[in-house]
Design a protein around this motif. Structure first.
Motif, mmCIF file in Angstrom:
data_model
loop_
_atom_site.group_PDB
_atom_site.id
_atom_site.type_symbol
_atom_site.label_atom_id
_atom_site.label_comp_id
_atom_site.label_asym_id
_atom_site.label_seq_id
_atom_site.Cartn_x
_atom_site.Cartn_y
_atom_site.Cartn_z
ATOM 1 N N GLN A 198 -4.103 10.302 0.124
ATOM 2 C CA GLN A 198 -2.742 10.358 -0.433
ATOM 3 C C GLN A 198 -2.435 11.799 -0.827
ATOM 4 O O GLN A 198 -3.313 12.550 -1.237
ATOM 5 C CB GLN A 198 -2.648 9.450 -1.658
ATOM 6 N N SER B 217 -1.061 12.491 -3.347
ATOM 7 C CA SER B 217 -1.270 12.548 -4.797
ATOM 8 C C SER B 217 -2.459 13.427 -5.176
ATOM 9 O O SER B 217 -2.582 13.848 -6.330
ATOM 10 C CB SER B 217 -1.476 11.140 -5.365
ATOM 11 N N GLN C 268 -1.661 16.473 -7.077
ATOM 12 C CA GLN C 268 -1.121 16.394 -8.447
ATOM 13 C C GLN C 268 -1.919 17.200 -9.471
ATOM 14 O O GLN C 268 -1.337 18.010 -10.197
ATOM 15 C CB GLN C 268 -1.026 14.927 -8.898
ATOM 16 N N ARG D 72 -6.376 7.217 6.302
ATOM 17 C CA ARG D 72 -6.989 6.034 5.693
ATOM 18 C C ARG D 72 -7.665 5.194 6.756
ATOM 19 O O ARG D 72 -7.209 5.164 7.908
ATOM 20 C CB ARG D 72 -5.920 5.160 5.012
ATOM 21 N N ASP E 173 -7.265 2.355 7.545
ATOM 22 C CA ASP E 173 -6.453 1.154 7.697
ATOM 23 C C ASP E 173 -6.639 0.636 9.113
ATOM 24 O O ASP E 173 -6.860 1.402 10.037
ATOM 25 C CB ASP E 173 -4.963 1.499 7.508
ATOM 26 N N SER F 16 -0.884 3.302 10.352
ATOM 27 C CA SER F 16 -1.643 4.182 11.231
ATOM 28 C C SER F 16 -2.773 4.772 10.393
ATOM 29 O O SER F 16 -2.645 4.908 9.177
ATOM 30 C CB SER F 16 -0.725 5.285 11.767
ATOM 31 N N GLN G 61 2.768 11.850 4.231
ATOM 32 C CA GLN G 61 3.384 11.538 2.954
ATOM 33 C C GLN G 61 4.076 12.788 2.433
ATOM 34 O O GLN G 61 3.732 13.911 2.825
ATOM 35 C CB GLN G 61 2.326 11.089 1.927
ATOM 36 N N GLU H 206 4.700 14.053 -1.363
ATOM 37 C CA GLU H 206 4.560 13.805 -2.789
ATOM 38 C C GLU H 206 5.697 14.529 -3.501
ATOM 39 O O GLU H 206 6.098 15.617 -3.083
ATOM 40 C CB GLU H 206 3.203 14.388 -3.255
ATOM 41 N N PHE I 36 -2.269 5.764 -11.408
ATOM 42 C CA PHE I 36 -1.818 7.066 -11.916
ATOM 43 C C PHE I 36 -0.379 7.073 -12.399
ATOM 44 O O PHE I 36 0.147 8.108 -12.786
ATOM 45 C CB PHE I 36 -2.020 8.165 -10.855
ATOM 46 N N THR I 37 0.293 5.919 -12.358
ATOM 47 C CA THR I 37 1.653 5.838 -12.919
ATOM 48 C C THR I 37 1.788 4.574 -13.764
ATOM 49 O O THR I 37 1.164 3.559 -13.484
ATOM 50 C CB THR I 37 2.726 5.804 -11.811
ATOM 51 N N GLU J 269 8.226 -1.311 3.231
ATOM 52 C CA GLU J 269 7.985 -0.431 2.085
ATOM 53 C C GLU J 269 7.982 1.025 2.540
ATOM 54 O O GLU J 269 7.343 1.367 3.533
ATOM 55 C CB GLU J 269 6.623 -0.791 1.485
ATOM 56 N N ALA K 35 5.969 4.949 -6.484
ATOM 57 C CA ALA K 35 6.388 5.931 -7.485
ATOM 58 C C ALA K 35 6.147 5.396 -8.883
ATOM 59 O O ALA K 35 5.755 4.238 -9.067
ATOM 60 C CB ALA K 35 7.868 6.259 -7.301
ATOM 61 N N GLY K 36 6.385 6.218 -9.869
ATOM 62 C CA GLY K 36 6.275 5.761 -11.247
ATOM 63 C C GLY K 36 6.284 6.924 -12.215
ATOM 64 O O GLY K 36 6.387 8.087 -11.809
ATOM 65 N N GLY L 89 6.552 7.727 2.543
ATOM 66 C CA GLY L 89 5.963 7.689 3.882
ATOM 67 C C GLY L 89 7.006 7.999 4.950
ATOM 68 O O GLY L 89 7.732 7.104 5.385
ATOM 69 N N ILE M 231 4.790 1.944 14.721
ATOM 70 C CA ILE M 231 4.452 3.284 14.227
ATOM 71 C C ILE M 231 3.582 4.049 15.226
ATOM 72 O O ILE M 231 3.618 5.270 15.301
ATOM 73 C CB ILE M 231 3.739 3.184 12.853
HETATM 74 C C1 FA5 Z 1 0.295 5.922 -2.427
HETATM 75 O O1 FA5 Z 1 -0.294 6.494 -1.552
HETATM 76 C C2 FA5 Z 1 0.597 6.591 -3.724
HETATM 77 N N1 FA5 Z 1 -0.123 7.844 -3.787
HETATM 78 C C3 FA5 Z 1 2.095 6.799 -3.869
HETATM 79 C C4 FA5 Z 1 2.471 7.265 -5.222
HETATM 80 C C5 FA5 Z 1 2.609 8.618 -5.482
HETATM 81 C C6 FA5 Z 1 2.677 6.332 -6.236
HETATM 82 C C7 FA5 Z 1 2.941 9.061 -6.747
HETATM 83 C C8 FA5 Z 1 3.003 6.775 -7.498
HETATM 84 C C9 FA5 Z 1 3.147 8.117 -7.743
HETATM 85 P P1 FA5 Z 1 0.780 3.758 -1.027
HETATM 86 O O2 FA5 Z 1 -0.610 3.493 -0.632
HETATM 87 O O3 FA5 Z 1 1.635 2.601 -1.298
HETATM 88 O O4 FA5 Z 1 0.833 4.704 -2.308
HETATM 89 O O5 FA5 Z 1 1.444 4.654 0.109
HETATM 90 C C10 FA5 Z 1 2.702 5.278 -0.060
HETATM 91 C C11 FA5 Z 1 3.530 5.149 1.202
HETATM 92 O O6 FA5 Z 1 2.818 5.708 2.300
HETATM 93 C C12 FA5 Z 1 3.818 3.725 1.622
HETATM 94 O O7 FA5 Z 1 4.942 3.241 0.949
HETATM 95 C C13 FA5 Z 1 4.079 3.874 3.084
HETATM 96 O O8 FA5 Z 1 5.390 4.342 3.314
HETATM 97 C C14 FA5 Z 1 3.125 4.956 3.464
HETATM 98 N N2 FA5 Z 1 1.878 4.413 4.027
HETATM 99 C C15 FA5 Z 1 0.811 3.904 3.374
HETATM 100 N N3 FA5 Z 1 -0.156 3.540 4.218
HETATM 101 C C16 FA5 Z 1 0.307 3.834 5.458
HETATM 102 C C17 FA5 Z 1 -0.244 3.722 6.777
HETATM 103 N N4 FA5 Z 1 -1.456 3.266 7.013
HETATM 104 N N5 FA5 Z 1 0.529 4.131 7.823
HETATM 105 C C18 FA5 Z 1 1.762 4.636 7.607
HETATM 106 N N6 FA5 Z 1 2.314 4.784 6.399
HETATM 107 C C19 FA5 Z 1 1.602 4.383 5.332
#
Ligand code: FA5
Ligand code: MG
Length: 349
Positions: A172, A174, A177, A201, A203, A210, A215, A217, A257-258, A286, A290-291, A316, A330
């Motif tokens: 991330q 993040s 930060q 990741r 994933d 993917s 991302q 931030e 973290f939020t 999605e 955030a937070g 994202g 994607i």
């Molecule tokens: C986070 O990664 C947090 N760091 C976000 C955050 C930042 C929260 C600051 C609070 C404060 P999350 O795992 O939900 O959260 O991923 C954030 C976004 O990244 C998702 O909403 C999505 O748009 C994108 N994302 C996550 N995983 C994938 C993936 N495997 N492929 C593509 N986009 C992804």
């Protein structure tokens, strides 16, 4: 036939034959045939030895005249042929300026890059700074300093590519930060930063996931920052990217973290909210988490969490590009199929 007659006959024959020579190779071969060591003229010259002494000068002179005439004729012929060859070559190689040119292929930014630039432009216009983080980070920065200690269950949500026991490909943005927070000098004003980049990741890839994605931030920290500031900012960004009419919803969520945390969803472009294979039957996709930044995160970076508050978000752009352009998988972004990519030459607006 005496030698003089033989010489004159040869000269006549040569005159006729020279006119039939058409190539440089033929000229060369002819020269050898007449003037070479066993050439026709050379042979006659050998006969000079046998003629009476008083006839020798006249015959020798005649033979030399013939040799000279042949050399001159062949030299002239060589030049003529060379000029002809050059002329032909020039005719063949002339440039026809009326022919259409070779098309020049011009590149263009990748569709995800275009969406990221649009987001960056928006935040730059609001006075945010852009900072870059590294893709290889320590476990401390990616997790511990954002309030995810070693045994925290939230680590399961971000299965990672480790490089050694302490370093990984960041899961991330993040991970920037702690660095940004500890470096900021609050006497100079509020902290307003965005940080775009690649994240990784483990994933399982599917239509919306993917193993490598992007991302951006965002963070704002100052005295008196509230959840209202966060929601207003996220709404502005959604409208900028998707226009006024797209349905966007805020949903309570959890991040270590939020606190409190939200996630933002946009109605699915494919089914319009009914539920389909792209949105996993939910009707929503999605786009970000955030937070309000958790006090622990501020404290670990040496910031007085009683005085300062702030928000953070992680969007994202891959998902946003899907939603904006109706891309239903994607993985299309990463196949580098020009037929796909060239649909997006026009820009994002
Ligand atoms: C986070 O990664 C947090 N760091 C976000 C955050 C930042 C929260 C600051 C609070 C404060 P999350 O795992 O939900 O959260 O991923 C954030 C976004 O990244 C998702 O909403 C999505 O748009 C994108 N994302 C996550 N995983 C994938 C993936 N495997 N492929 C593509 N986009 C992804
Ligand atoms: Mg999420």
């Amino acid at each position: 036939m005496n030698l003089l007659e033989k010489l004159n006959l040869l000269a006549e024959k040569i005159d006729v034959e020279v006119k039939t020579l058409k190539t440089l190779e033929a000229v060369e071969a002819f020269k050898i045939k007449v003037l070479g060591r066993n050439g026709a003229l050379t042979d006659l010259m050998k006969e000079l030895r046998n003629v009476p002494k008083e006839e020798k000068p006249a015959l020798g002179k005649r033979a030399n005249e013939i040799r000279q005439a042949i050399n001159e004729a062949l030299d002239g012929l060589t030049k003529e042929i060379e000029a002809e060859v050059l002329q032909k070559k020039m005719e063949q190689e002339t440039i026809d300026v009326t022919l259409p040119g070779q098309p020049v292929t011009q590149g263009h930014p990748h569709i995800i890059e275009q969406v990221m630039q649009q987001i960056e432009d928006l935040f730059l216009s609001m006075g945010y700074e852009i900072v870059e983080g590294t893709e290889i980070v320590s476990d401390v920065m990616n997790f511990e300093r954002v309030n995810v200690p070693k045994d925290h269950p939230a680590r399961d949500m971000q299965d990672s590519f480790y490089i050694d026991d302490h370093h990984l490909l960041r899961t991330q943005t993040s991970a920037v930060q702690p660095l940004v927070l500890e470096q900021h000098d609050f006497t100079k004003g509020p902290l307003k930063v965005i940080s775009p980049g690649k994240v990784y990741r483990r994933d399982n890839d599917d239509a919306t996931h993917s193993h490598q994605f992007h991302q951006i931030e965002g963070m704002v920290v100052a005295e008196g920052i509230t959840m209202g500031d966060l929601l207003g900012t996220l709404e502005l960004m959604s409208k900028e990217i998707f226009g006024e009419n797209r349905e966007v919803r805020f949903r309570p969520s959890y991040f270590p973290f939020t606190e409190p945390s939200v996630e933002v969803d946009v109605s699915c472009f494919k089914c319009g909210g009914k539920g389909c294979n792209v949105c996993k039957q939910s009707g929503w996709i999605e786009i970000l988490g955030a937070g309000m930044i958790h006090p622990n995160v501020l404290k670990m970076s040496g910031i007085d969490s009683n005085k300062y508050t702030g928000f953070a978000f992680g969007t994202g752009p891959d998902r946003m590009a899907m939603l904006k352009y109706g891309v239903n998988d994607i993985r299309q972004f990463y196949l580098n199929d020009e037929r796909f990519l060239n649909q997006f030459i026009g820009g994002t607006k």
